[in-house]
Each structure stands twice: as C-alpha cells, then as structure tokens.
Design an enzyme around this catalytic site. Structure first.
Site: not given
Length: 487
Positions: A327-329
C-alpha cells in the site's frame, strides 16, 4: 497545495476560516457546502483533473452507499452485490493509478513479454480517500450509517485537513461534530489551540525534517550513483532519514489535527511517539495509528485474525503487513519493508505468547534493552523503505557495518545534530502531552509538571508561538512535499 506554503498559510487558510465561521452563524448547511468547495479548490490547486476525479469518486460512492444502506433483509442478494461492486470499484480505481505500471513491469520481466507502459501520475491522497470511502461502504453494509446527506458525505471525504495523508476517519466520528457545531466561548480557544498545534507541526517539518532530508538525500543519492559510503556516512545518512520521516509525518499529523481544531473538529491522534516504543507491537500502536486500525479491521480480522490458531494468526499478520507495505508504494522495496515488519511482529507475538504461557515476569529494567532494540529494528527497516531499489538497500545496510572508507562526506557536526535530534525525540513530550485535557481528549500526563510546558491561551504562549511561526515562515524558501503525500 501544501500546508507548508505561503499560499496556504497566508491566503487559503485565513480566508476559508473566516468564510466558514461567519457563514456557520447564519446557515450551517451553506457553511458545509462552502467548506466542501474550498476543500476541492485546495485539492485542485495543482491539477483540476484530480479534483474532478475526487468529485466523481465521492458521487459514485455516496450513491452506492445509499443503495446499500437502504436495502432490507429481503433483498440480501442485491445488498451483497452492491457491496462487492462498491469495493471493487474503489480497489480498481486505486489499483489502476498506483499499481498498473508495477504489475506490467513485473509481468514483462517474468513472462518476457513487451506490454507497453505509459507514465500514470498518482493523484495526491488517492490511497487515503479511497480507504476512507471503503470504510464508509463497509459501515453502510453493516448498518452503522443511520442517515446521511450528499453535502455531509462530500464534506466528510473532501475535508482538506485529512484529505491528502490522513488520519483515516469514519463518518460517524466526524460529521456529528459538524452537525453539533455552534459558535461559543470555546471557539476562540479551539482556534488558538489549533493554530498552536499547527505551528508545532510546521516547525517539525520546516525546521527539523527538511534539514535532515538534505543529509538523507545526499547519502542515498551517493549510493544510488554507485559510490560506497564509509560507516560514518552510512549511519548519519540512514539515521537522518529515520528521523526525517518521523518529524515529517509527525509534523503533518500535528498540522492536520491543528487545522481540524480551527474548524471545531477533533481528529483522532495518529502519531504517538513511536520511537519511544518498547516493542514492535507497541510501535504499530503508535505509528500511523488510524492506518494500523484500518489494516486490522479490514484486512487482518477478515482474514481470520487470531481465530485460526497460532499458525493462522502469524500467517494473517504477515499477509497484512505485506499488503500494508505494498500500500505504501508499488515496489519490491516496500514489500520487503512490510515483510520485515511482519516478521518482527510474528516474533514479538511468539515471544509474548511464550512468556504468558510460562507466566514469566520480565525485570523492570527490560525497557532499557527493548526500547533501543526496537528502534534499531525500525531503523534498519526504513532503509528499503527509503531506497530506490533493493540493491541500494543492500549497499546502505552493509555500509553500516563495514568500514569502506576513512573520509566521511558528512562532518561530526552533522553527527552531533542527528544525535541531539534523536535524544530530543526520546526524552521530550509529544504534542498532545503539551495540551490540557479540556483541549485534547487524548491528553496523557507527562512526568514533567510545568506551566511552561503546558499550553494555555495566554499572552506569553501566544508570543512564543508567534515567534516560532515567524521562524517557520522565514524558512519557507522552497516548500517541500510531505513524504506521505506520495502514498
């Protein structure tokens, strides 16, 4: 538009505050609409297309949410279909903008295909407003949304203090505060407190995080260019990023809470001194708290949580953190970061289960070991999070423990600065501890009892915060984006 820009601080914010509070005295509904339009203007400052996409997402989710909410038990099949459609719509929207190129690249590498890719710009905050709306759809499906209006829902999603990087909130937590809004004797106090909290956050960003960013960027750029860092360089560079992301996100969280206070809204605490954590479990109860709660409620528990036995629990923990990393990247370095934290959480829960089953009591001095150990693990995990690729991660990590050179790019003055910031991070109270309980419901007593450290709407404190805000404004030569804006 950035919170740490002249346009926002000197133009957008004071004008929006004046219009909202003035209009709310006359007509609350009109005030909601104007604040929603102001939030869309804030979001469209760099690209009007982003605001159009956000408005479309709001309209579709509201229509689907109302359809889900209004279905009775005798239409259970349609109820479930609408729920699945709404979830898929949000996930596909996020997936297209965030992961299309990542998956296409990996398919090409794995299958030796030549699927063409084009640059897809990631709309700011799409991860956050998508998660907020997924939570709304789930709440509607569970019957937790009793009534709503399109104006209220639009304000809930687009409210600019939380739009770009959280906190992730629920409509039942925020909108009743707007509906119960009244001009009172406390309004001025809340505005003053909001300005003070915003100023603290701005100082963290401008005076600390941006300063550390120079050293972190220099170190990672050198490694990315193929250079080998000395051990001192590596420690200064990696610690600089560890502290940069702390003050960058802590600063944003304070600014978001302060901005909400100015409009009479209390946001949940999203950041609670995570580098004071004495275990990785404790860390995730302190870092990006609302995201941790979202991952728990909407991924970990639906996967089975801890109801599938120890093995199932550890599997679910690992899957949740891997998805949290992704989700962060869209990159394998973020997956690695999630995997590291998943492994650390599994180990921590296994250790806790062992001590509980054997009724072991840890000595009182245990935090003296577990606090620096937790910080070291978190610090090492930030390396792949910051690095551009896995090779850079490996090079930085190995440079920490292998003395490759005698000459450091950084000076010992820089090292002292980093260590002083680290010491202040561990020893000083956090923002919410500075504000009395009538202002901050999440206030936690701090061992140091001092009128100087406890905020009040007094003239000396107003003067001190005025000086701090002035120092921040003079430092805003070229405002930098917040790290979490790109997620």
């Amino acid at each position: 538009m950035l919170f740490n820009s002249f346009q926002f601080i000197l133009l957008f914010l004071p004008i929006t505050l004046f219009i909202f509070h003035t209009t709310a005295r006359i007509n609350q509904r009109v005030a909601f609409i104007l604040l929603t339009l102001a939030s869309l203007l804030f979001y469209s400052f760099d690209n009007a297309y982003y605001a159009a996409l956000l408005a479309l997402s709001i309209a579709v989710n509201f229509i689907l949410g109302e359809a889900i909410r209004s279905r009775k038990d005798d239409a259970k099949t349609i109820h479930n279909i609408l729920f699945i459609v709404a979830l898929l719509m949000n996930l596909l929207l996020l997936g297209y903008f965030k992961y299309t190129n990542f998956f296409t690249y990996n398919i090409n590498e794995l299958l030796k295909t030549h699927i063409s890719t084009s640059k897809i710009d990631l709309p700011p905050g799409i991860s956050f407003y998508t998660f907020v709306q997924i939570a709304y759809i789930v709440d509607a499906y569970k019957g937790k949304i009793k009534n709503g209006s399109f104006a209220g829902y639009s304000l809930f999603v687009s409210f600019f203090p939380h739009l770009i990087a959280g906190p992730i909130i629920h409509i039942n937590d925020m909108m009743p505060q707007f509906y119960n809004y009244k001009i009172s004797s406390k309004t001025q106090t809340y505005i003053a407190a909001g300005i003070s909290i915003f100023t603290i956050g701005l100082a963290k960003k401008v005076l600390v995080a941006d300063l550390l960013a120079e050293k972190a960027n220099q170190a990672y750029a050198l490694i990315g260019a193929g250079h080998t860092l000395s051990t001192l360089d590596a420690w200064i560079g990696s610690l600089s990023y560890t502290l940069q992301i702390y003050y960058d996100f802590s600063g944003y969280s304070d600014m978001a809470i302060g901005l909400a206070y100015m409009f009479g809204i209390k946001f949940p605490i999203n950041f609670n001194s995570p580098y004071k954590a004495t275990s990785i479990i404790d860390f995730w109860r302190r870092w990006h708290i609302t995201l941790s709660q979202f991952l728990r409620d909407y991924i970990y528990i639906p996967l089975g949580g801890n109801k599938a036995g120890a093995t199932g629990r550890y599997r679910n923990l690992m899957l949740t953190m891997l998805l949290g990393g992704l989700w962060h990247g869209a990159g394998w370095n973020f997956v690695l970061w999630g995997g590291i934290h998943g492994s650390l959480l599994v180990c921590a829960h296994m250790f806790r289960a062992h001590t509980n089953s054997h009724q072991l009591r840890l000595p009182r001095w245990t935090p003296l070991i577990t606090l620096p150990l937790t910080f070291f693990c978190v610090h090492m995990a930030w390396i792949p999070f910051r690095a551009e690729d896995l090779y850079t991660s490996y090079s930085m990590a190995t440079s920490l423990f292998t003395n490759h050179g005698d000459t450091a790019e950084f000076t010992y003055v820089t090292l002292r600065t980093v260590l002083m910031v680290l010491l202040a991070t561990v020893l000083l109270p956090n923002t919410q501890q500075l504000f009395p309980s009538d202002i901050n419901s999440d206030h936690k007593d701090y061992p140091i009892k001092s009128a100087l450290l406890t905020w009040s709407s007094s003239k000396p404190h107003a003067f001190a915060f005025g000086l701090l805000l002035t120092a921040c404004l003079f430092s805003l030569t070229s405002p930098s984006t917040f790290i979490y804006f790109r997620f």
